[in-house]
Design an enzyme around this catalytic site. Structure first.
Site, PDB file in Angstrom:
ATOM      1  N   GLU A 170      -4.394   3.403   6.214  1.00  0.00           N
ATOM      2  CA  GLU A 170      -4.553   3.847   5.214  1.00  0.00           C
ATOM      3  C   GLU A 170      -4.677   4.677   4.228  1.00  0.00           C
ATOM      4  O   GLU A 170      -4.098   5.165   3.324  1.00  0.00           O
ATOM      5  CB  GLU A 170      -4.860   1.308   4.655  1.00  0.00           C
ATOM      6  CG  GLU A 170      -4.140   1.363   3.462  1.00  0.00           C
ATOM      7  CD  GLU A 170      -5.449   1.362   2.627  1.00  0.00           C
ATOM      8  OE1 GLU A 170      -5.219   1.651   1.441  1.00  0.00           O
ATOM      9  OE2 GLU A 170      -6.474   0.731   2.750  1.00  0.00           O
ATOM     10  N   ARG A 196       0.636  -0.962  -0.121  1.00  0.00           N
ATOM     11  CA  ARG A 196      -0.311  -0.104   0.260  1.00  0.00           C
ATOM     12  C   ARG A 196       0.644   1.281   0.321  1.00  0.00           C
ATOM     13  O   ARG A 196       0.612   1.819   0.506  1.00  0.00           O
ATOM     14  CB  ARG A 196      -0.728  -0.014   1.015  1.00  0.00           C
ATOM     15  CG  ARG A 196      -2.159  -0.884   1.040  1.00  0.00           C
ATOM     16  CD  ARG A 196      -3.383  -0.783   0.317  1.00  0.00           C
ATOM     17  NE  ARG A 196      -4.297  -1.338   0.305  1.00  0.00           N
ATOM     18  CZ  ARG A 196      -4.168  -3.389   0.169  1.00  0.00           C
ATOM     19  NH1 ARG A 196      -3.245  -2.940  -0.678  1.00  0.00           N
ATOM     20  NH2 ARG A 196      -5.268  -3.513  -0.001  1.00  0.00           N
ATOM     21  N   SER A 248     -10.804  -0.492   3.913  1.00  0.00           N
ATOM     22  CA  SER A 248      -9.365   0.102   5.080  1.00  0.00           C
ATOM     23  C   SER A 248      -9.149   0.968   5.473  1.00  0.00           C
ATOM     24  O   SER A 248      -8.696   2.144   4.963  1.00  0.00           O
ATOM     25  CB  SER A 248      -8.439  -0.840   4.699  1.00  0.00           C
ATOM     26  OG  SER A 248      -8.928  -2.397   4.430  1.00  0.00           O
TER      27      SER A 248
END
Ligand code: EPU
Length: 339
Positions: A335, A165, A239
């Site tokens: 995130e 990520r 998320s």
């Protein structure tokens, strides 16, 4: 015509549905416009924010600068041989349109990344990933404009410094480039990636024994729509936290108390834990504080139940972070980009 608007609400431009205002707002509907505006004028603004689908961002206050919404569109095959096809897609394309385009033609590589919200240009920034596949696996190169010089540059896979990520564009070069297009390499003889447990399960539920990439796409769409809230219905950004990476010995000590703890091998010394599971263990699933809540089916997803402010969402996230730390001594990191 480039039309710079003032004091624009960003509510429709972020999937959390947070109602903040941008001082200036401009939409770029072609690559030519991006080049013209971003290479000549963007540096005149004190602050800028490049926005794709707004699906990985949390606004906590008004944005005191210019928001540049990237909407250039095109998908083309630029090269092919017996085994592979190279597809070039504009940054403003909807990611899932590209995934659908590839699956329909039986070009394999990104079918596991079906149904991920957001744009093509945002995909490399955080190296989107799902069900055992990451964006970088199919990536060849991208084109981007360096704002300060106005020059167009090509970035190879190595130069993007992809990680879990993350990429150089979320890290060292944050805010310095505007991505205009990406090139992916897809395969004409797809090798399916079905090792992620829930894909296998879903395929067998679908009674499919000899899957093709369209079946994988359908399985992913089924899993995602069962677990993840649709941002058109309930505000969210997928998320909220990254899955934390910890040393093997930390996992061993956790296993003594929590034998069922899910973990994924990262390398010889480290494992990735499931942030959703950790949050769930703290009892957060389905809980709310004011208008901000934890999704009832996936504890890693924070939702906006109505008119939550960005600060309300952030305060819930802080509470979650604190309780995970207290129970497991593990620090979660967001995130989502917090602005
Ligand atoms: N789990 C729970 N309770 C929960 C949520 C999860 O016990 O409330 C457990 C699950 O049972 C499973 C494990 O935690 O054993 C992992 O859950 P899941 O498979 O749903 O995936 P995840 O690790 O929570 C990651 C990505 C998702 C991606 C899925 C599938 C991150 C931060 N998230 O989620 O990506 O779709 O894997 O590959 O890596 C996103 O980035 O926005 C996103 C949705």
């Amino acid at each position: 015509m480039i039309n710079i608007q003032e004091k624009i609400s960003l509510k429709a431009y972020n999937t959390f549905g947070i109602d903040v205002k941008a001082k200036h707002f401009v939409t770029m509907s072609s690559t030519a416009e991006i080049i013209e505006f971003c290479s000549k004028h963007l540096k005149d603004y004190q602050k800028h924010l490049i926005l794709g689908g707004g699906s990985n961002i949390l606004f906590t206050k008004d944005f005191d600068g210019i928001v540049v919404k990237i909407e250039n569109k095109s998908i083309e095959i630029i090269e092919e041989d017996e085994k592979h096809v190279f597809v070039k897609a504009a940054a403003g394309e909807i990611w899932d349109e590209l995934a659908k385009y590839c699956v329909m033609r039986n070009y394999g590589g990104i079918e596991n990344l079906s149904n991920i919200p957001g744009t093509v240009g945002a995909a490399p920034v955080q190296n989107i990933g799902a069900y055992g596949v990451e964006f970088k696996d199919a990536f060849v190169q991208l084109e981007a404009i360096e704002i300060i010089t106005g020059k167009t540059q090509t970035f190879s896979k190595n130069e993007c410094e992809f990680g879990y990520r993350k990429s150089i564009f979320k890290d060292r070069l944050k805010g310095r480039y505007v991505i205009t297009s990406v090139v992916l390499r897809l395969t004409k003889h797809p090798v399916l990636s079905t090792e992620y447990g829930s894909i296998k399960e879903e395929l067998s539920k679908m009674n499919i024994t000899d899957p093709g990439i369209h079946d994988i796409r359908q399985a992913v769409i089924n899993i995602r729509s069962a677990k993840l809230p649709d941002p058109d219905i309930i505000g969210n950004a997928g998320s909220f936290f990254k899955n934390p990476v910890v040393e093997n010995k930390k996992l061993e000590s956790l296993k003594q108390r929590y034998p069922g703890i899910p973990s994924y091998k990262q390398d010889e010394n480290n494992v990735k834990l499931a942030a959703g599971w950790l949050i769930d263990q703290c009892g957060w699933k389905g809980k709310s504080i004011g208008n901000a809540g934890v999704h009832k089916d996936q504890a890693l997803v924070i939702v906006n139940h109505g008119d939550a402010s960005g600060k309300e969402i952030l305060s819930l996230a802080d509470n979650i972070r604190d309780s995970v730390f207290e129970k497991f001594r593990i620090q979660l990191t967001p995130e989502v980009n917090i602005v």
